[in-house]
Scaffold this motif. Structure first.
Motif, PDB file in Angstrom:
ATOM      1  N   CYS A 176       0.851  -1.185   0.000  1.00  0.00           N
ATOM      2  CA  CYS A 176       0.000   0.000   0.000  1.00  0.00           C
ATOM      3  C   CYS A 176       0.889   1.239   0.000  1.00  0.00           C
ATOM      4  O   CYS A 176       2.094   1.157   0.233  1.00  0.00           O
ATOM      5  CB  CYS A 176      -0.941   0.010   1.208  1.00  0.00           C
ATOM      6  N   THR A 177       0.284   2.376  -0.255  1.00  0.00           N
ATOM      7  CA  THR A 177       1.021   3.636  -0.263  1.00  0.00           C
ATOM      8  C   THR A 177       1.185   4.150   1.167  1.00  0.00           C
ATOM      9  O   THR A 177       0.469   3.718   2.083  1.00  0.00           O
ATOM     10  CB  THR A 177       0.269   4.691  -1.078  1.00  0.00           C
ATOM     11  N   PRO A 178       2.107   5.088   1.383  1.00  0.00           N
ATOM     12  CA  PRO A 178       2.207   5.700   2.710  1.00  0.00           C
ATOM     13  C   PRO A 178       0.884   6.305   3.175  1.00  0.00           C
ATOM     14  O   PRO A 178       0.523   6.188   4.352  1.00  0.00           O
ATOM     15  CB  PRO A 178       3.286   6.769   2.517  1.00  0.00           C
ATOM     16  N   ALA A 179       0.150   6.932   2.258  1.00  0.00           N
ATOM     17  CA  ALA A 179      -1.132   7.540   2.629  1.00  0.00           C
ATOM     18  C   ALA A 179      -2.140   6.482   3.064  1.00  0.00           C
ATOM     19  O   ALA A 179      -2.886   6.672   4.036  1.00  0.00           O
ATOM     20  CB  ALA A 179      -1.684   8.354   1.464  1.00  0.00           C
ATOM     21  N   ASP A 180      -2.173   5.355   2.349  1.00  0.00           N
ATOM     22  CA  ASP A 180      -3.099   4.282   2.716  1.00  0.00           C
ATOM     23  C   ASP A 180      -2.744   3.700   4.085  1.00  0.00           C
ATOM     24  O   ASP A 180      -3.629   3.401   4.894  1.00  0.00           O
ATOM     25  CB  ASP A 180      -3.068   3.174   1.664  1.00  0.00           C
ATOM     26  N   LEU A 181      -1.448   3.533   4.334  1.00  0.00           N
ATOM     27  CA  LEU A 181      -1.029   2.980   5.620  1.00  0.00           C
ATOM     28  C   LEU A 181      -1.332   3.959   6.748  1.00  0.00           C
ATOM     29  O   LEU A 181      -1.790   3.555   7.827  1.00  0.00           O
ATOM     30  CB  LEU A 181       0.462   2.646   5.595  1.00  0.00           C
ATOM     31  N   ALA A 182      -1.102   5.241   6.518  1.00  0.00           N
ATOM     32  CA  ALA A 182      -1.418   6.247   7.536  1.00  0.00           C
ATOM     33  C   ALA A 182      -2.907   6.232   7.860  1.00  0.00           C
ATOM     34  O   ALA A 182      -3.304   6.332   9.030  1.00  0.00           O
ATOM     35  CB  ALA A 182      -0.992   7.630   7.056  1.00  0.00           C
ATOM     36  N   ALA A 183      -3.746   6.095   6.837  1.00  0.00           N
ATOM     37  CA  ALA A 183      -5.192   6.053   7.054  1.00  0.00           C
ATOM     38  C   ALA A 183      -5.588   4.813   7.853  1.00  0.00           C
ATOM     39  O   ALA A 183      -6.456   4.876   8.734  1.00  0.00           O
ATOM     40  CB  ALA A 183      -5.916   6.072   5.710  1.00  0.00           C
ATOM     41  N   ARG A 184      -4.951   3.695   7.566  1.00  0.00           N
ATOM     42  CA  ARG A 184      -5.248   2.462   8.303  1.00  0.00           C
ATOM     43  C   ARG A 184      -4.844   2.594   9.767  1.00  0.00           C
ATOM     44  O   ARG A 184      -5.591   2.193  10.666  1.00  0.00           O
ATOM     45  CB  ARG A 184      -4.507   1.294   7.648  1.00  0.00           C
ATOM     46  N   MET A 185      -3.678   3.165  10.011  1.00  0.00           N
ATOM     47  CA  MET A 185      -3.225   3.382  11.384  1.00  0.00           C
ATOM     48  C   MET A 185      -4.156   4.342  12.117  1.00  0.00           C
ATOM     49  O   MET A 185      -4.487   4.139  13.294  1.00  0.00           O
ATOM     50  CB  MET A 185      -1.793   3.923  11.368  1.00  0.00           C
ATOM     51  N   ALA A 186      -4.598   5.388  11.427  1.00  0.00           N
ATOM     52  CA  ALA A 186      -5.466   6.382  12.051  1.00  0.00           C
ATOM     53  C   ALA A 186      -6.825   5.794  12.401  1.00  0.00           C
ATOM     54  O   ALA A 186      -7.389   6.085  13.463  1.00  0.00           O
ATOM     55  CB  ALA A 186      -5.631   7.577  11.119  1.00  0.00           C
ATOM     56  N   ASP A 187      -7.357   4.965  11.519  1.00  0.00           N
ATOM     57  CA  ASP A 187      -8.657   4.350  11.781  1.00  0.00           C
ATOM     58  C   ASP A 187      -8.575   3.410  12.978  1.00  0.00           C
ATOM     59  O   ASP A 187      -9.468   3.388  13.834  1.00  0.00           O
ATOM     60  CB  ASP A 187      -9.131   3.591  10.545  1.00  0.00           C
ATOM     61  N   THR A 188      -7.491   2.643  13.062  1.00  0.00           N
ATOM     62  CA  THR A 188      -7.295   1.752  14.209  1.00  0.00           C
ATOM     63  C   THR A 188      -7.172   2.554  15.496  1.00  0.00           C
ATOM     64  O   THR A 188      -7.760   2.199  16.526  1.00  0.00           O
ATOM     65  CB  THR A 188      -6.039   0.894  14.003  1.00  0.00           C
ATOM     66  N   ALA A 189      -6.411   3.647  15.449  1.00  0.00           N
ATOM     67  CA  ALA A 189      -6.255   4.496  16.633  1.00  0.00           C
ATOM     68  C   ALA A 189      -7.595   5.064  17.077  1.00  0.00           C
ATOM     69  O   ALA A 189      -7.902   5.117  18.276  1.00  0.00           O
ATOM     70  CB  ALA A 189      -5.271   5.626  16.333  1.00  0.00           C
ATOM     71  N   ARG A 190      -8.414   5.480  16.119  1.00  0.00           N
ATOM     72  CA  ARG A 190      -9.727   6.040  16.457  1.00  0.00           C
ATOM     73  C   ARG A 190     -10.604   5.003  17.145  1.00  0.00           C
ATOM     74  O   ARG A 190     -11.242   5.284  18.173  1.00  0.00           O
ATOM     75  CB  ARG A 190     -10.413   6.550  15.190  1.00  0.00           C
ATOM     76  N   LEU A 191     -10.639   3.791  16.599  1.00  0.00           N
ATOM     77  CA  LEU A 191     -11.481   2.745  17.179  1.00  0.00           C
ATOM     78  C   LEU A 191     -11.027   2.387  18.593  1.00  0.00           C
ATOM     79  O   LEU A 191     -11.848   2.227  19.507  1.00  0.00           O
ATOM     80  CB  LEU A 191     -11.458   1.504  16.284  1.00  0.00           C
ATOM     81  N   LEU A 192      -9.723   2.272  18.789  1.00  0.00           N
ATOM     82  CA  LEU A 192      -9.206   1.955  20.120  1.00  0.00           C
ATOM     83  C   LEU A 192      -9.466   3.101  21.090  1.00  0.00           C
ATOM     84  O   LEU A 192      -9.804   2.886  22.257  1.00  0.00           O
ATOM     85  CB  LEU A 192      -7.709   1.658  20.040  1.00  0.00           C
ATOM     86  N   TYR A 193      -9.311   4.306  20.607  1.00  0.00           N
ATOM     87  CA  TYR A 193      -9.543   5.492  21.430  1.00  0.00           C
ATOM     88  C   TYR A 193     -10.995   5.535  21.900  1.00  0.00           C
ATOM     89  O   TYR A 193     -11.288   5.749  23.082  1.00  0.00           O
ATOM     90  CB  TYR A 193      -9.205   6.726  20.605  1.00  0.00           C
ATOM     91  N   LEU A 194     -11.911   5.325  20.975  1.00  0.00           N
ATOM     92  CA  LEU A 194     -13.326   5.362  21.329  1.00  0.00           C
ATOM     93  C   LEU A 194     -13.676   4.247  22.311  1.00  0.00           C
ATOM     94  O   LEU A 194     -14.437   4.449  23.259  1.00  0.00           O
ATOM     95  CB  LEU A 194     -14.180   5.239  20.064  1.00  0.00           C
ATOM     96  N   ALA A 195     -13.122   3.065  22.085  1.00  0.00           N
ATOM     97  CA  ALA A 195     -13.407   1.938  22.974  1.00  0.00           C
ATOM     98  C   ALA A 195     -12.894   2.191  24.384  1.00  0.00           C
ATOM     99  O   ALA A 195     -13.488   1.742  25.367  1.00  0.00           O
ATOM    100  CB  ALA A 195     -12.776   0.664  22.411  1.00  0.00           C
ATOM    101  N   GLN A 196     -11.808   2.940  24.491  1.00  0.00           N
ATOM    102  CA  GLN A 196     -11.197   3.159  25.800  1.00  0.00           C
ATOM    103  C   GLN A 196     -11.843   4.301  26.567  1.00  0.00           C
ATOM    104  O   GLN A 196     -12.002   4.229  27.778  1.00  0.00           O
ATOM    105  CB  GLN A 196      -9.700   3.457  25.618  1.00  0.00           C
ATOM    106  N   PHE A 197     -12.242   5.367  25.867  1.00  0.00           N
ATOM    107  CA  PHE A 197     -12.629   6.584  26.573  1.00  0.00           C
ATOM    108  C   PHE A 197     -14.110   6.928  26.518  1.00  0.00           C
ATOM    109  O   PHE A 197     -14.585   7.706  27.329  1.00  0.00           O
ATOM    110  CB  PHE A 197     -11.823   7.781  26.045  1.00  0.00           C
ATOM    111  N   LEU A 198     -14.848   6.382  25.562  1.00  0.00           N
ATOM    112  CA  LEU A 198     -16.268   6.709  25.509  1.00  0.00           C
ATOM    113  C   LEU A 198     -17.083   5.670  26.269  1.00  0.00           C
ATOM    114  O   LEU A 198     -16.782   4.477  26.213  1.00  0.00           O
ATOM    115  CB  LEU A 198     -16.753   6.763  24.062  1.00  0.00           C
ATOM    116  N   PRO A 199     -18.118   6.084  26.969  1.00  0.00           N
ATOM    117  CA  PRO A 199     -19.008   5.106  27.603  1.00  0.00           C
ATOM    118  C   PRO A 199     -19.686   4.249  26.550  1.00  0.00           C
ATOM    119  O   PRO A 199     -19.825   4.648  25.399  1.00  0.00           O
ATOM    120  CB  PRO A 199     -20.021   5.978  28.352  1.00  0.00           C
TER     121      PRO A 199
END
Length: 203
Positions: A176-199
């Protein structure tokens, strides 16, 4: 009266210069020919230092190369600043990671060489800790101690997962391209972030 001596090697200008010379030399040698084995003899000749001086800093060439890789990537991965929110974390991670991924892609052979060889497990652990500290950012202006600990743990998890993706990408397992990999990392970070901090009801 003699001049006071530096308290430790981190304060010694001569040792700082020779360490820098060795790191610059290993980068230059790998960039010039990533497939060529590097001996300590060749490295110290290129750096203009002696073999005993090399051993003052590093146990072997792989350790010198991995240290150079950490310092090199640090120049394109500054610490996060500001406050992350559920609405901004994906964009923040993407914007932060993309320049580093573009840099790694341009120097892929160098970074591939750095993750091979001795002490790779220890190097990966150090890399994860480095990235985790660079990613660590506040979710609010005033986190409680418990929330701060949760954020630290979350940063470790995101950093570990992100670095595993990057290692697979460097090795060619992910195409994949750097942009595609960055987007994949960002989406994973968002999901983990929401799971950890949102009720649960807010997810």
């Amino acid at each position: 009266m003699s001049e006071p001596q530096p308290r430790n090697k981190d304060d010694d200008p001569r040792l700082l210069r020779t360490r820098r010379a060795l790191l610059d030399a290993v980068v230059a040698l790998v960039d010039a020919d990533p497939s060529q084995p590097i001996s300590i003899t060749k490295l110290v000749e290129t750096a203009g230092v002696t073999r005993p001086t090399f051993y003052q800093h590093f146990p072997d060439v792989s350790s010198a190369l991995q240290r150079a890789a950490l310092e090199r990537v640090a120049t394109v991965l500054p610490p996060f600043t500001g406050v992350c929110t559920p609405e901004t974390i994906e964009q923040t991670v993407t914007q932060h990671a993309l320049p580093a991924l573009i840099h790694i892609d341009a120097h892929r052979a160098f970074y591939l060489r750095s993750i091979e060889g001795a002490a790779t497990a220890a190097f990966f652990e150090e890399l994860v800790q480095f990235v985790s500290q660079r990613m660590l950012t506040r979710t609010t202006d005033d986190l409680s101690p418990l929330a701060s600990e949760k954020l630290s743990q979350l940063s470790d998890v995101i950093a570990g997962g992100s670095m595993w993706l990057v290692v697979r990408w460097i090795r060619g397992d992910l195409l994949c391209t750097p942009a595609d990999l960055a987007a994949r990392m960002a989406d994973t970070a968002r999901l983990l972030y929401l799971a950890q901090f949102l009720p649960a009801e807010g997810r």
